[in-house]
Design a protein around this motif. Structure first.
Motif, PDB file in Angstrom:
ATOM      1  N   SER A  98       0.861  -1.188   0.000  1.00 31.04           N
ATOM      2  CA  SER A  98       0.000   0.000   0.000  1.00 31.04           C
ATOM      3  C   SER A  98       0.891   1.230   0.000  1.00 31.04           C
ATOM      4  O   SER A  98       2.100   1.134   0.202  1.00 31.04           O
ATOM      5  CB  SER A  98      -0.863   0.012   1.265  1.00 31.04           C
ATOM      6  OG  SER A  98      -0.043   0.197   2.411  1.00 31.04           O
ATOM      7  N   GLN A 100       1.233   3.478   2.239  1.00 30.16           N
ATOM      8  CA  GLN A 100       1.921   3.615   3.522  1.00 30.16           C
ATOM      9  C   GLN A 100       3.143   2.703   3.593  1.00 30.16           C
ATOM     10  O   GLN A 100       4.231   3.114   4.016  1.00 30.16           O
ATOM     11  CB  GLN A 100       0.984   3.237   4.680  1.00 30.16           C
ATOM     12  CG  GLN A 100      -0.167   4.204   4.912  1.00 30.16           C
ATOM     13  CD  GLN A 100      -1.439   3.775   4.214  1.00 30.16           C
ATOM     14  OE1 GLN A 100      -1.418   3.388   3.046  1.00 30.16           O
ATOM     15  NE2 GLN A 100      -2.554   3.847   4.908  1.00 30.16           N
ATOM     16  N   ILE A 101       2.972   1.456   3.191  1.00 28.10           N
ATOM     17  CA  ILE A 101       4.066   0.485   3.301  1.00 28.10           C
ATOM     18  C   ILE A 101       5.176   0.821   2.313  1.00 28.10           C
ATOM     19  O   ILE A 101       6.362   0.707   2.635  1.00 28.10           O
ATOM     20  CB  ILE A 101       3.521  -0.952   3.115  1.00 28.10           C
ATOM     21  CG1 ILE A 101       2.643  -1.299   4.327  1.00 28.10           C
ATOM     22  CG2 ILE A 101       4.652  -1.965   2.958  1.00 28.10           C
ATOM     23  CD1 ILE A 101       1.908  -2.618   4.217  1.00 28.10           C
ATOM     24  N   ARG A 102       4.815   1.295   1.124  1.00 29.89           N
ATOM     25  CA  ARG A 102       5.849   1.676   0.154  1.00 29.89           C
ATOM     26  C   ARG A 102       6.658   2.873   0.654  1.00 29.89           C
ATOM     27  O   ARG A 102       7.826   3.033   0.308  1.00 29.89           O
ATOM     28  CB  ARG A 102       5.214   1.989  -1.210  1.00 29.89           C
ATOM     29  CG  ARG A 102       4.619   0.763  -1.891  1.00 29.89           C
ATOM     30  CD  ARG A 102       4.260   1.049  -3.343  1.00 29.89           C
ATOM     31  NE  ARG A 102       3.202   2.031  -3.512  1.00 29.89           N
ATOM     32  CZ  ARG A 102       1.902   1.753  -3.569  1.00 29.89           C
ATOM     33  NH1 ARG A 102       1.476   0.503  -3.452  1.00 29.89           N
ATOM     34  NH2 ARG A 102       1.007   2.704  -3.749  1.00 29.89           N
ATOM     35  N   MET A 104       7.497   3.283   3.733  1.00 30.15           N
ATOM     36  CA  MET A 104       8.354   2.781   4.809  1.00 30.15           C
ATOM     37  C   MET A 104       9.443   1.851   4.283  1.00 30.15           C
ATOM     38  O   MET A 104      10.593   1.919   4.711  1.00 30.15           O
ATOM     39  CB  MET A 104       7.504   1.993   5.825  1.00 30.15           C
ATOM     40  CG  MET A 104       6.360   2.785   6.443  1.00 30.15           C
ATOM     41  SD  MET A 104       5.174   1.709   7.284  1.00 30.15           S
ATOM     42  CE  MET A 104       6.121   1.254   8.739  1.00 30.15           C
TER      43      MET A 104
ATOM     44  N   ARG B  53       2.729   9.444   4.895  1.00 31.11           N
ATOM     45  CA  ARG B  53       1.864   8.493   5.600  1.00 31.11           C
ATOM     46  C   ARG B  53       2.607   7.179   5.816  1.00 31.11           C
ATOM     47  O   ARG B  53       3.261   6.662   4.906  1.00 31.11           O
ATOM     48  CB  ARG B  53       0.560   8.268   4.827  1.00 31.11           C
ATOM     49  CG  ARG B  53       0.766   7.888   3.378  1.00 31.11           C
ATOM     50  CD  ARG B  53      -0.559   7.637   2.682  1.00 31.11           C
ATOM     51  NE  ARG B  53      -0.352   7.418   1.243  1.00 31.11           N
ATOM     52  CZ  ARG B  53      -1.236   6.856   0.445  1.00 31.11           C
ATOM     53  NH1 ARG B  53      -2.406   6.449   0.916  1.00 31.11           N
ATOM     54  NH2 ARG B  53      -0.987   6.691  -0.839  1.00 31.11           N
ATOM     55  N   ILE B  54       2.510   6.663   7.010  1.00 31.32           N
ATOM     56  CA  ILE B  54       3.143   5.388   7.357  1.00 31.32           C
ATOM     57  C   ILE B  54       2.212   4.639   8.328  1.00 31.32           C
ATOM     58  O   ILE B  54       1.246   5.203   8.833  1.00 31.32           O
ATOM     59  CB  ILE B  54       4.539   5.566   8.005  1.00 31.32           C
ATOM     60  CG1 ILE B  54       4.461   6.411   9.287  1.00 31.32           C
ATOM     61  CG2 ILE B  54       5.518   6.242   7.052  1.00 31.32           C
ATOM     62  CD1 ILE B  54       4.575   5.614  10.538  1.00 31.32           C
TER      63      ILE B  54
END
Lengths: 328, 169
Positions: A98, A100-102, A104, B53-54
């Motif tokens: 997602s 968000q994960i990309r 991080m 966003r994380i």
């Protein structure tokens, strides 16, 4: 979670010094490792955060790109030179996880993420990856998501990455740094097949650190893409995925092709035989189907995943047709 | 060093095991950020770190030492709701409300990604400078935030009203 110490590495030498100690793991974004630690599947006693090291994308002298190991997945996919020169890589990354994960996840962390086999995650199940020699409950279990190529009686798990499928097709090189100095590995050799030791997933030495991945110049990759087939249209792992690039000669025949598959094996699966079968071919549905047959030669289904063989063949055929303008 | 949360500096936890999510909820009483799956599958714990966003459930608090975290509690200014919060109310972008803080933080991060030209997997032209925020684009870019009540249509309406208009200006 088992208690652990946490340190940020200021430079590669410091990371290597800390990484030498038994029980130490390097930490990228943590999207997979932190989850595995919470599940008690991983229990390092020390984490070394390496996200402060090598996170740039530079042009190499030979027309390629060197991507720092700690570059976030989003940063790779949004980079103009990746989007324009290696669209299959940008599309593969964007097909994974997602937003968000990309944001991080790092490039090296993505490479070293572990399988999402449900039996690997389930402490009550037998898994040779978690506890070598105890057996595998996936082989006779619910194995719809599992491998059809290169599996062994010890393990039928798949590698979950999308990005890695594109890197395999591109023919990238992994840059490593260890106690013995620097070395490189062809990306397609980084991950191993399970054979009798599915717990050993890569050729990395203990304490060795990935510092970057180099993309060779590949001008024809402007004609490339990545297609992922999954149970829902976003935020799901692949049933089958295909990364492909095609180089057409002036007479319209295939001069060279790159093809790799995801969701089918313990490692990102470069389809060398299919690539060879395409050279010199006049683009046609028949020629692409023949290449797809070559790619899936030797595929061995489990009880629930025979559909993947035909799905992979059709996806390969459709992707090659899309790239060459053949109506399929 | 310190973790800045909604403008206030806090010491990172001594125990490295504490997730950013647990730091926010259990230690600082900032319970606006929600724990859904605690394994990176639902997006309820989404917060912004330096504007990106994380997932706070998969982030160790010590990893964000030295960085600035914004949670749902940090979005209103002088008591006025953030325009996206107001739009969620107008468009019924929720039913039970549990996923809402994550949806809103995610959408704010998403809008910043679009502004700087980050493509998505449904973007036809990867070379385009400014992706067009169609509903397909919004749904793809927001796919990391699940809503089990199924308020997706209201969520998309609220985000479109707040950001697609901005993109057109």
């Amino acid at each position: 979670m088992t208690p652990f110490t946490f340190a940020r590495a200021g430079d590669t030498a410091e990371a290597l010094r800390q990484g030498e100690r038994a029980g130490t793991k390097y930490l990228g974004g943590g999207t997979n490792l932190v989850d595995l630690m919470r599940e008690q599947i991983e229990a390092p006693t020390a984490l070394v955060d390496v996200t402060g090291l090598s996170s740039g994308i530079e042009e190499t002298g030979g027309g390629g790109l060197l991507i720092g190991a700690a570059t976030r997945n989003t940063a790779v996919a949004e980079h103009r030179l990746i989007r324009t020169r290696y669209p299959l890589l940008a599309r593969a990354i964007l097909a994974g996880a997602s937003g968000q994960i990309r944001n991080m996840a790092t490039v090296a962390g993505n490479m070293l993420q572990r399988t999402r086999c449900a039996y690997f995650y389930d402490e009550a199940a037998r898994c040779n990856k978690r506890a070598p020699g105890v057996g595998c409950d996936a082989i006779d279990g619910f194995n719809r998501m599992h491998a059809i190529l290169g599996a062994s009686p010890a393990c039928v798990a798949t590698h979950p990455s999308d990005m890695c499928v594109a890197l395999a097709a591109i023919g990238a090189t992994v840059h490593l740094q260890g106690a013995g100095g620097a070395r490189t590995l062809p990306f397609t050799d980084l991950h191993r097949l399970p054979e009798g030791r599915p717990d050993i997933e890569t050729l990395l030495e203990p304490g060795e650190l990935i510092t970057g991945v180099e993309l060779p110049a590949l001008p024809f990759a402007v004609r490339s893409t990545y297609r992922k087939v999954r149970d829902r249209s976003s935020y799901a792992f692949a049933l089958v995925s295909v990364a492909a690039a095609v180089d057409l000669a002036e007479d319209g025949t295939v001069r060279e092709a790159r093809l790799a598959l995801g969701g089918v094996a313990h490692k990102p699966w470069r389809a060398f035989r299919a690539e060879a079968a395409l050279i010199g071919a006049q683009p046609s549905e028949n020629a692409f189907r023949a290449a797809a047959e070559a790619a899936l030669e030797g595929a061995a289904p489990l009880a629930d995943n025979a559909f993947k063989i035909e799905l992979a063949k059709r996806t390969i055929t459709a992707v090659l047709a899309e790239l060459t303008g053949v109506s399929a | 060093m310190a973790i800045t949360i909604n403008g206030t500096a806090y010491s990172p936890p001594q125990d490295a095991r504490v997730s950013l999510l647990d730091l926010l909820r259990e230690r600082l009483g900032l319970s606006g950020t929600k724990k859904g799956c605690d394994q990176g599958a639902c997006g309820a714990c989404t917060v912004l770190v330096d504007g990106e966003r994380i997932l706070s459930c998969l982030t160790l608090a010590v990893q964000v030492d030295g960085r600035a975290v914004t949670t749902i509690e940090g979005l209103s200014e002088d008591g006025a709701l953030h325009p996206l919060q107001q739009a969620f109310i107008v468009h019924d972008g929720f039913q039970c409300g549990y996923c809402t803080p994550g949806q809103i933080c995610s959408a704010i991060g998403m809008a910043a990604e679009v502004r700087r030209g980050v493509p998505s997997v449904v973007t036809a032209d990867l070379g385009a400078d400014a992706p067009v925020l169609s509903d397909d684009e919004l749904r793809e870019r927001m796919s990391g935030n699940l809503c089990r009540c199924g308020a997706y249509n209201g969520i998309i309406d609220a985000i479109r009203e707040t950001y697609a208009t901005e993109a057109a200006e």
